[in-house]
Design a protein around this motif. Structure first.
Motif, short mmCIF file in Angstrom:
data_model
loop_
_atom_site.label_atom_id
_atom_site.label_comp_id
_atom_site.label_asym_id
_atom_site.label_seq_id
_atom_site.Cartn_x
_atom_site.Cartn_y
_atom_site.Cartn_z
N UNK A 59 0.82 -1.21 0.00
CA UNK A 59 0.00 0.00 0.00
C UNK A 59 0.86 1.27 0.00
N UNK A 60 2.18 1.10 0.16
CA UNK A 60 3.08 2.24 0.22
C UNK A 60 3.31 2.77 1.63
N UNK A 61 2.69 2.17 2.63
CA UNK A 61 2.85 2.60 4.02
C UNK A 61 4.10 1.95 4.61
N UNK A 62 4.76 2.68 5.51
CA UNK A 62 5.99 2.18 6.14
C UNK A 62 5.81 2.04 7.64
N UNK A 63 6.58 1.09 8.20
CA UNK A 63 6.54 0.86 9.64
C UNK A 63 7.92 0.41 10.11
N UNK A 64 8.30 0.89 11.27
CA UNK A 64 9.47 0.36 11.97
C UNK A 64 8.92 -0.42 13.15
N UNK A 65 9.34 -1.67 13.24
CA UNK A 65 8.85 -2.52 14.32
C UNK A 65 10.02 -3.23 14.99
N UNK A 66 9.74 -3.76 16.17
CA UNK A 66 10.76 -4.45 16.96
C UNK A 66 10.22 -5.81 17.37
N UNK A 67 11.09 -6.83 17.23
CA UNK A 67 10.74 -8.16 17.72
C UNK A 67 10.70 -8.12 19.24
N UNK A 68 9.55 -8.42 19.82
CA UNK A 68 9.44 -8.54 21.28
C UNK A 68 9.66 -9.97 21.73
N UNK A 69 9.36 -10.91 20.84
CA UNK A 69 9.63 -12.31 21.11
C UNK A 69 10.08 -12.97 19.82
N UNK A 70 10.92 -13.97 19.97
CA UNK A 70 11.43 -14.72 18.82
C UNK A 70 11.86 -16.08 19.35
#
Length: 166
Positions: A59-70
């Motif tokens: 869709x052209x939207x951006x996000x910065x995310x962080x792994x809280x669990x892995x």
């Protein structure tokens, strides 16, 4: 807080299903219809708890995310899960998180469940935005998990996931 969820059974073990879900680059783009671009931040080269990613959607939207669990499946633990939270993203999300769980189905395959939880802003428009968001995100997560299921049967995706190169 609204949640959308999708579930699928795939004919690969949980460790392989988990590995497919964590593929990157061209391998990820081969099966994931949501992502147009994605990369690790802060010098990270692999996924893991605390690692941040940049994602641009179709869709052209951006996000910065962080792994809280892995937590990939491992000897003695036959289930796996991943959880991420948005640090920065589209203006209309106040909060956004995603979780993926991989559980053996008892027949050599895996039940994969993907869930998004979110809230919208501004507060005065939240009821309408969250209904719209549930519909849009529900559609996207169903498309995405269908793509994941296709990836779990794609020999090229499976080879990359199993070798850790994708």
């Amino acid at each position: 807080m609204p949640q959308v969820e999708a579930r699928v059974r795939v004919a690969v073990d949980p460790a392989t299903a988990f590995a497919v879900s964590q593929t990157t680059g061209p391998t990820r783009l081969r099966w994931d219809p949501f992502i147009r671009r994605q990369h690790f931040l802060d010098g990270a080269t692999t996924a893991g708890r605390g690692v941040r990613t940049f994602t641009r959607s179709r869709h052209g939207l951006s996000m910065i995310s962080r792994y809280g669990s892995y937590a990939p499946p491992a000897p003695g633990r036959d289930t796996g899960n991943v959880g991420m939270t948005m640090e920065r993203g589209p203006w209309f999300f106040e909060t956004f998180g995603g979780g993926w769980r991989f559980v053996p189905d008892g027949e050599g395959g895996t039940v994969a469940t993907w869930k998004y939880t979110f809230s919208c802003r501004p507060a005065w428009a939240r009821p309408v935005l969250e209904r719209l968001g549930s519909w849009l995100l529900g559609r996207d997560i169903r498309r995405r998990i269908a793509g994941f299921a296709n990836g779990c049967s794609d020999p090229e995706v499976l080879a990359a996931a199993r070798s850790g190169s994708g």
